[in-house]
Design a protein around this motif. Structure first.
Motif, PDB file in Angstrom:
ATOM      1  N   THR A  29     -43.025  17.440  39.919  1.00  0.00           N
ATOM      2  CA  THR A  29     -43.127  16.816  38.598  1.00  0.00           C
ATOM      3  C   THR A  29     -44.399  15.986  38.477  1.00  0.00           C
ATOM      4  O   THR A  29     -45.121  15.782  39.467  1.00  0.00           O
ATOM      5  N   GLU A  30     -44.633  15.456  37.268  1.00  0.00           N
ATOM      6  CA  GLU A  30     -45.754  14.545  37.050  1.00  0.00           C
ATOM      7  C   GLU A  30     -45.605  13.304  37.931  1.00  0.00           C
ATOM      8  O   GLU A  30     -46.587  12.748  38.400  1.00  0.00           O
ATOM      9  N   ALA A 108     -33.611  15.536  38.194  1.00  0.00           N
ATOM     10  CA  ALA A 108     -34.192  16.170  39.381  1.00  0.00           C
ATOM     11  C   ALA A 108     -33.275  16.035  40.589  1.00  0.00           C
ATOM     12  O   ALA A 108     -33.682  15.679  41.676  1.00  0.00           O
ATOM     13  N   THR A 123     -42.905  21.761  37.329  1.00  0.00           N
ATOM     14  CA  THR A 123     -42.212  21.674  36.048  1.00  0.00           C
ATOM     15  C   THR A 123     -43.206  21.990  34.926  1.00  0.00           C
ATOM     16  O   THR A 123     -44.418  21.901  35.125  1.00  0.00           O
TER      17      THR A 123
END
Length: 199
Positions: A29-30, A108, A123
């Motif tokens: 993810t970020e 998550a 993602t």
């Protein structure tokens, strides 16, 4: 696109995969990209963190990200919008956790990948961040994508990570000034770079 990344930017992407792996997350993810940036030294992103007073506040950033995961990934802006409709997200989270345990709404959640697969997908948000870093680099006339472009891309995408960064003083404009010396709103045109690695 990965071939255009500087060594520092590649290290961040690889570090993000490692963060996801250690967290048992099924995807990158970020948030994992941001956490990997904290581990870099001598890069534009680490310089920006130091210049903006973020370098010593990693624990605070991680706490804010944890809080957002606890709220099911809702940003503060989304939580405030729901509050305007009379929905108290904190109260809902408290009730759900009272019944189902702490972190019941956490996003998550660990998901097993097939043993034969070493691939950890990104993602859509993380992919969009990588794409935006390319657009930022191209917009500045840079030939490569550096860690500074990745950091700017994280601040530019709406959501929890950019909100947490902004709450810690790392807005797009502040990061652009720290990374590239760009004035607010100029798109970062002056001060072209070749390597993207050192300030």
């Amino acid at each position: 696109m990965f071939e255009r990344f500087t060594e520092g930017a590649r290290d961040i992407v690889i570090g993000a995969v490692g963060h996801a792996d250690r967290a048992g997350a099924a995807t990158v993810t970020e948030e994992h990209l941001l956490l990997a940036m904290f581990e870099q030294e001598g890069t534009r992103a680490s310089f920006a963190f130091a210049a903006l007073g973020l370098a010593g506040r990693r624990a605070s950033v991680e706490h804010a990200l944890r809080d957002a995961r606890r709220r099911g990934g809702l940003s503060k802006a989304e939580t405030e919008a729901l509050a305007g409709l009379g929905i108290d997200v904190d109260e809902i989270v408290a009730r759900v956790e009272e019944t189902h345990g702490e972190g019941a709404l956490r996003v998550a959640v660990r998901r097993k990948r097939p043993r034969w697969s070493k691939h950890r997908p990104f993602t859509p948000g993380a992919k969009a961040t990588l794409s935006r870093s390319l657009r930022i680099a191209l917009g500045r006339g840079d030939r490569v994508i550096g860690d500074g472009h990745l950091l700017l891309a994280l601040t530019a995408r709406p959501g929890v990570v950019s909100e947490v960064l902004a709450d810690h003083g790392a807005t797009y404009a502040a990061v652009a000034r720290a990374v590239f010396g760009a004035a607010e709103g100029d798109g970062g045109a002056p001060g072209k770079i070749d390597s993207g690695e050192t300030p």
